[in-house]
Design an enzyme around this catalytic site. Structure first.
Site, PDB file in Angstrom:
ATOM      1  N   GLY A  89      27.743  38.441  43.901  1.00 45.89           N
ATOM      2  CA  GLY A  89      28.323  37.120  43.669  1.00 45.89           C
ATOM      3  C   GLY A  89      29.396  37.128  42.592  1.00 45.89           C
ATOM      4  O   GLY A  89      30.458  36.506  42.743  1.00 45.89           O
ATOM      5  N   CYS A  90      29.139  37.834  41.508  1.00 48.00           N
ATOM      6  CA  CYS A  90      30.097  37.899  40.402  1.00 48.00           C
ATOM      7  C   CYS A  90      31.371  38.631  40.824  1.00 48.00           C
ATOM      8  O   CYS A  90      32.475  38.278  40.392  1.00 48.00           O
ATOM      9  CB  CYS A  90      29.456  38.592  39.202  1.00 48.00           C
ATOM     10  SG  CYS A  90      27.998  37.714  38.580  1.00 48.00           S
ATOM     11  N   THR A  91      31.223  39.632  41.659  1.00 51.08           N
ATOM     12  CA  THR A  91      32.390  40.369  42.142  1.00 51.08           C
ATOM     13  C   THR A  91      33.268  39.481  43.012  1.00 51.08           C
ATOM     14  O   THR A  91      34.494  39.451  42.855  1.00 51.08           O
ATOM     15  CB  THR A  91      31.944  41.610  42.948  1.00 51.08           C
ATOM     16  OG1 THR A  91      31.188  42.481  42.094  1.00 51.08           O
ATOM     17  CG2 THR A  91      33.151  42.365  43.496  1.00 51.08           C
TER      18      THR A  91
END
Length: 241
Positions: free
Chosen positions: A131-133
């Site tokens: 998700g952060c990527t």
């Protein structure tokens, strides 16, 4: 030799010849039958061998197929549930808390660096996670459009500077990535709180985005962010300021 003697001798000889011929024929028949039985046995053995080989090959194929199926990417783990945010609740219209923290590539980033500009601060749980990527890549993809709207973008997490640099290099990110291992900025912006997963409770980063206007005031706050389409929504909000 008399006729009777010759006749008897002839009969005896004939019987002997007939017996030899019968024995030869019987032996020949026996050999032929043996050859036939041997040939049938060989064919049967060949069929069994072929069946075994076919089964072994099929088993090998199934085994390979099973191995390939097992090597497929595993499903993503469910996100942690936020049970309570930090004591600080950042209100829209409030003055943005100041900060001065190290960033990827060396040096530091502070709120003063963006005086007179709009600023997007996106807080993400951990570098190089799915998700952060996706979120960091989306903000990087739209960076030129944020700049056109007079807005800078900065990402913040509790990862070390080294981890942030690896994250940046791996995904070719162009937005500054700030390291806040002491959680000072995370707490000040309400992005640190209690979370739970699989029955375990722990403190962690709540995915949050804050839009600061050119006067240093908090214009918008997005809490419990869903990544898909989020960067585009923030860009529209920045353009509207």
């Amino acid at each position: 030799m008399s006729k009777k003697t010759r006749k008897k001798s002839s009969n005896t000889t004939g019987k002997r010849v007939a017996t030899k011929v019968a024995r030869a024929a019987s032996a020949s028949t026996g050999k032929s039958a043996t050859k036939t039985r041997t040939a049938v046995a060989k064919k049967a053995a060949a069929k069994k061998t072929t069946k075994k080989t076919t089964k072994a090959t099929a088993a090998g194929v199934r085994s390979k197929a099973s191995h390939k199926a097992a090597s497929k990417p595993l499903k993503r783990e469910p996100a942690a549930t936020v049970t309570s945010s930090s004591a600080v609740t950042l209100a829209e219209g409030a003055t943005a808390p100041g900060f001065n923290l190290p960033r990827d590539g060396g040096g530091s980033v502070s709120l003063k660096d963006f005086a007179g500009k709009k600023l997007v601060l996106f807080f993400y749980p951990r570098a190089d996670t799915p998700g952060c990527t996706r979120e960091a890549i989306d903000f990087t993809r739209l960076k030129s459009e944020f700049v056109a709207a007079g807005t800078e973008v900065v990402g913040i997490s509790a990862d070390t500077v080294k981890a942030q640099e690896s994250f940046r290099n791996k995904h070719q990110l162009s937005v500054p990535l700030v390291s806040d291992p002491a959680h000072e900025m995370l707490e000040a912006y309400g992005a640190w709180g209690e979370k739970s997963m699989y029955g375990r409770t722990f403190m962690g980063i709540i995915r949050t985005t804050v839009l600061v206007d050119s006067g240093g005031k908090v214009a918008r706050v997005w809490r419990h962010v869903k990544v898909d389409g989020h960067a585009e929504a923030v860009l529209e909000a920045a353009r509207a300021l």
